[in-house]
Scaffold this active site. Sequence first.
Site, short mmCIF file in Angstrom:
data_model
loop_
_atom_site.label_atom_id
_atom_site.label_comp_id
_atom_site.label_asym_id
_atom_site.label_seq_id
_atom_site.Cartn_x
_atom_site.Cartn_y
_atom_site.Cartn_z
N PHE A 1 0.86 -1.18 0.00
CA PHE A 1 0.00 0.00 0.00
C PHE A 1 0.90 1.23 0.00
CE2 PHE A 1 -2.86 3.09 2.03
CZ PHE A 1 -4.03 2.87 1.32
N ASP B 1 2.38 -5.75 8.10
CA ASP B 1 1.20 -4.91 8.10
C ASP B 1 -0.01 -5.82 7.90
OD1 ASP B 1 -0.94 -3.22 7.46
OD2 ASP B 1 0.43 -1.66 6.74
N ARG C 1 -12.83 -4.39 -6.81
CA ARG C 1 -12.41 -5.11 -5.62
C ARG C 1 -13.61 -5.40 -4.73
NH1 ARG C 1 -8.39 -2.52 -1.14
NH2 ARG C 1 -10.19 -1.17 -0.92
C1 LIG Z 1 -5.71 0.85 4.70
C2 LIG Z 1 -4.23 0.84 4.76
C3 LIG Z 1 -3.52 1.93 5.29
C4 LIG Z 1 -4.24 3.16 5.74
O1 LIG Z 1 -3.52 3.89 6.69
P1 LIG Z 1 -4.25 4.97 7.62
O2 LIG Z 1 -3.14 5.70 8.24
O3 LIG Z 1 -5.11 4.22 8.59
O4 LIG Z 1 -5.09 5.83 6.72
C5 LIG Z 1 -2.14 1.81 5.39
N1 LIG Z 1 -1.49 0.70 4.98
C6 LIG Z 1 -2.15 -0.36 4.45
C7 LIG Z 1 -1.40 -1.57 4.01
C8 LIG Z 1 -3.53 -0.31 4.30
O5 LIG Z 1 -4.19 -1.32 3.75
#
Ligand SMILES: *Cc1c(COP(=O)(O)O)cnc(C)c1O
Length: 397
Positions: free
Chosen positions: A113, A184, A356
């Site tokens: 992400f 993560d 998705r």
């Molecule tokens: C949804 C998501 C985020 C979002 O981060 P926020 O700080 O909560 O907005 C970050 N990393 C991953 C891998 C995600 O899927």
Amino acid sequence: MDIFERTRAMFHLPEGVTYLDGNSLGPLPIAAQERVDAMLRDQWGEMLITGWNKAGWMDQPARVGDRIARLIGAPSGSVVMGDTLSIKVYQALASALELNPGRKVILSDSGNFPSDLYMADGLIRTLDRGLELKAPAPEEVAAHLDSDVAVLMLTQVDYRTGRMHDMEALTRAAHAAGALVIWDLAHSAGAVPVDLAGCDADFAVGCSYKFLNSGPGGPAFIYVHPKHATQVRPALSGWLGHEQPFAFDPDYRPGAGIERMRVGTPPVIQMAALEAALDIWDLVDMDAVRARSIELSELFIALVEEKCPELTVVSPRDPATRGSQVAFSHPEGYAIMQALISKGVIGDFRAPDILRFGITPLYTNSNDIIRAASTLHKIMEERLWDRDAYRVRARVT
Ligand SMILES: *Cc1c(COP(=O)(O)O)cnc(C)c1O
């Protein structure tokens, strides 16, 4: 009664809507409304500042962390809530780098992400000590684990395709190469069984508003292996991670264990909603959730492939390497998704061309899957997506 029929009845699902986007924002647990109301009325309203002690607001981040620990195979006392996931990524990465100081590479993958990669980039610039971020294709990560890698930082389940890394094997390989590992779990917590302790993972982070259903803006969580929790020196050294916040000591001293990963004032109202959501999670077993998720995903893929040959499956075929979401590609994916949403079937679109769908057994059953597939079929067959209005991009896709 089937446990998942029971849990489904515990969510507010708008009339006429089939919701396949719980991987992005979970729906409202009915009890969350009363829980938040009671918090506002009885705690904030009546107790005012005494709520920090009387209502246990100050202990809540660790108490709620323990409830999430059960879902991700972490021991009690190793998870704490707070901030957003992006912040927790930064915090875990800064700590891991400090624990492995001789090495220069942060290894991730190109499917991660973007926020995780951006946070790594920002941290590298701040530290300014010649660190480098490498992001090869997900299949090539293991081959890049060499003696330069300080930290392997991966999102277990790809946010677009649902492809799932082998957490245990990659953690073992990283440790053998002398690297620390951060997982993560944004698309894993509440989606697939996770065994952080069994894998011996060093750090893990995740959010609560996706599969866990805490609502928009719900806090993130961070896990630190107990063997590191007394060693790490938090880069975001806020007062609530201090050993004695109310000593108002001018010098920072990290708090006991996982408490040191707290930064500032926790989102107490939002955590009331999360606690109501976790009451539902307490009723189910992650292996049962996983089995139902695979059943529903296989059904959805089979129906869409049969009825919508123009769509290409981009998720792994093998359920063992797929998380709890299914993705299809089509050059007009955005317009198709808007048409689908207008017919009451909500999924989402991820650039450049991915439709998705989150598969969430707590409140999604096979009738929903059948309805979603047949609506998609109608849209494709009658080209209902082919309208200018469906091509106008909103701010959030
Ligand atoms: C949804 C998501 C985020 C979002 O981060 P926020 O700080 O909560 O907005 C970050 N990393 C991953 C891998 C995600 O899927």
